[in-house]
Structure formats: structure tokens, C-alpha cells
Write a protein that holds these residues in place. Sequence first.
Motif, PDB file in Angstrom:
ATOM      1  N   ASN A   1       2.198  -4.129 -22.582  1.00 15.81           N
ATOM      2  CA  ASN A   1       3.078  -4.805 -21.635  1.00 15.81           C
ATOM      3  C   ASN A   1       4.519  -4.553 -22.059  1.00 15.81           C
ATOM      4  N   LEU A   2       5.199  -3.670 -21.322  1.00 18.15           N
ATOM      5  CA  LEU A   2       6.579  -3.295 -21.607  1.00 18.15           C
ATOM      6  C   LEU A   2       7.528  -3.825 -20.533  1.00 18.15           C
ATOM      7  N   SER A   3       7.077  -4.812 -19.784  1.00 16.10           N
ATOM      8  CA  SER A   3       7.902  -5.313 -18.687  1.00 16.10           C
ATOM      9  C   SER A   3       9.220  -5.873 -19.224  1.00 16.10           C
TER      10      SER A   3
ATOM     11  N   TYR B   1      -7.315  -0.847 -19.570  1.00 12.06           N
ATOM     12  CA  TYR B   1      -5.982  -0.614 -20.113  1.00 12.06           C
ATOM     13  C   TYR B   1      -5.033  -0.287 -18.960  1.00 12.06           C
ATOM     14  N   THR B   2      -4.183  -1.187 -18.607  1.00 11.42           N
ATOM     15  CA  THR B   2      -3.216  -0.958 -17.541  1.00 11.42           C
ATOM     16  C   THR B   2      -1.819  -1.224 -18.076  1.00 11.42           C
ATOM     17  N   ALA B   3      -1.078  -0.154 -18.343  1.00 10.79           N
ATOM     18  CA  ALA B   3       0.270  -0.308 -18.880  1.00 10.79           C
ATOM     19  C   ALA B   3       1.160  -0.974 -17.852  1.00 10.79           C
ATOM     20  N   ASN B   4       1.969  -1.927 -18.288  1.00 11.67           N
ATOM     21  CA  ASN B   4       2.863  -2.653 -17.395  1.00 11.67           C
ATOM     22  C   ASN B   4       4.307  -2.417 -17.829  1.00 11.67           C
ATOM     23  N   LEU B   5       5.041  -1.684 -16.994  1.00  7.11           N
ATOM     24  CA  LEU B   5       6.444  -1.412 -17.281  1.00  7.11           C
ATOM     25  C   LEU B   5       7.343  -2.010 -16.203  1.00  7.11           C
ATOM     26  N   LEU B   6       6.856  -3.035 -15.539  1.00 15.00           N
ATOM     27  CA  LEU B   6       7.584  -3.669 -14.455  1.00 15.00           C
ATOM     28  C   LEU B   6       8.969  -4.114 -14.914  1.00 15.00           C
ATOM     29  N   GLY B   7       9.997  -3.598 -14.244  1.00 16.28           N
ATOM     30  CA  GLY B   7      11.365  -3.983 -14.567  1.00 16.28           C
ATOM     31  C   GLY B   7      11.917  -3.365 -15.838  1.00 16.28           C
TER      32      GLY B   7
END
Length: 330
Positions: free
Chosen positions: A121-123, A144-150
Motif C-alpha cells: 500500500n503506497l497510497s 496481491y493488489t498494489a495500491n498507489l492511489l494518490g
Amino acid sequence: MNPNELLKRYAAGETNFVGINLRGVNLFNADLIGITLTGADLNGANLIFSYLSRAHLRKANLIRAKLDGANLNQANLTAANLHNADLHGASLKGADLRSADITLANLLDANLMDADLRGTNLSGANLTGACLRGANFREEKRIYTANLLGANLHKADLRGANLTGANLAKVDLSGANLTETTLRDADLSGANLAGAKLGNSYLSDANLNGANLAGAYLRNTKLERANLADADLTNADLQGSLLTDAKMSKAKMSRANLSRARLIKVDLSRVDFREANLSEAELIEAYLARADFSGANLRKANFTRAELSSANLMGADLEGATMPDGSIHE
């Protein structure tokens, strides 16, 4: 445990410090290569310029930790909490960051080459200028779902990274290098990709609805079935790109280079193609209702069975183009 005791025991050959409490300790420039700190509490710790390569930090608490310039190459940080941590200029080459929480962290100019970021989680993280070449964000069976939201990835180096299925909605990727990157099925809706380099990348089935791709380099990029509706591709270079079955309704493509691009069966209704270069482009069975081709270069373009009846062709150069009925325009 105080830092002096830790360093003394480590120097004596002890490396196992599972679950240890090191909240707020000062370990500036400490040599802790290969140390085991699984589940350790390092909240707010000072680890600036520390040597933590191959360290075991699984499930460690690194909230607000200072890791500027730290060496974390090949470290195990799976499920670690790095929320709001400062990793400015840190090296995480080949690090395992699966399912780690890196929200709001500062990764300015950090090296994440070949890092495993699946499910990370890289949001809201700042990845400006970070190197993510060969990094793995690949989604696997929704586990595994990478999250780079914002996240801010302005001018980041993501060459060859695997971002299959990643959440990049509204992410700032302006000026980023995504050459040969895999972005299949990624969510890039509303993302800022202005001036980004996406040559030879894989964007099949990606969601780019409303994305800003103005001036982006997309030569020989695969965009089959991609959603580019309402996207801004003004001045973008898509020469030789594959866009079969893509959705591009209302996209802005004025002055874009689509020479030799394949736009077969694409929904191009209401697209702004003013002064665009579509020479030798394949638009077979394309839907071009109310598309604006005024001043466009359509020399030797192929419009076989395309819906072109309501398109604006004022001032367009159609020399040698194949028209919907199969005739060649003189």
C-alpha cells in the motif's frame, strides 16, 4: 533495550532480536547487516544511513522511522508498517515489501530497483524521482493488489516494472519513464501521465479513462481493449501503436502522431483529431461518428468499412486513403 546494548550484542555475534522494543532509539549510521528484527517496535527510530541490507524486518513497526539514506537492499519487509516513514534516498534494491504499509511515506529519490511490491500500500507516498526499474507490482488472483492511489511518481524510473492490475488511479506519473513497463489491466483513470515515456509498454485492458497523456511517448505501445475515453492525448506520439478494440470516445488527440497505428474496430466517436498525423493508420471498421479530422494528415489511411459519414474532414489530406467503400481517394 538501549542502542548501545543492542550494538554490543550484535557485535558479539547475536543477530536474533525478534519482537524487541526499540521505539525512538538512535541508531544513526549503525551496521546491522542481516539482523533479525521480526515484529520489532522501531516506531520513530533514527536509522538514518544505517546498514540494514538483508535484515529481517517482517511485520516490524517502522511508523515515522527515519531511514534517510539507509541501505535496505534485499531486506525482508513483508507486512512491515512504514506509514509516514522517511526513506529519502534510501536503497531498497531487491527488497521484499509484499503487503507492507508505506502510506504517506517519503521515498524521494529512493532506489526500489527489482523490489517486490505485490500487495504493497503506497497510497499517498512521495516517489518523486524514485527508481523502480524491474519492480514487481503484479496482481495475482486478487491476493496481491498494489495500491498507489494518490501517490506521487513524478519523473520516477519504472522501466520494465510489472504493474499488472495495479491501482494507479489519479497518480502523478508526469514525466515518468515507463518504457517496456507492463500495465495490463491497471487502473490509470484520471492519472497524470503528461510527458511520460511509455514506448513499447503493455497497456492492454488498462483503464485510462480521463487520463492526462498530453505529450506522452507511446510508440509501439500495446493498448488493445484499453479504455481511453475522455483521455487527453494532445501532441502524444502513438506511432505504430496497437489500439484494436480500444474505447476512445471524446478523447483529445489534436496534433497527435498516429502514423501506422492500428485502430481497428475502435470507438472514436467525437474524438478531436485536428491536425493529427494518421498517415498509413489502420481504421478498419472504426466508429468515427462526429470525429473531427480538420487539417489532419490521412494519407494512405485505411477506412475500410469505417463509419465516417458524420465525421468532419474539412481540410484533411486524404491522398491515397482507402475509403469505407473500398475506393482509393485521389
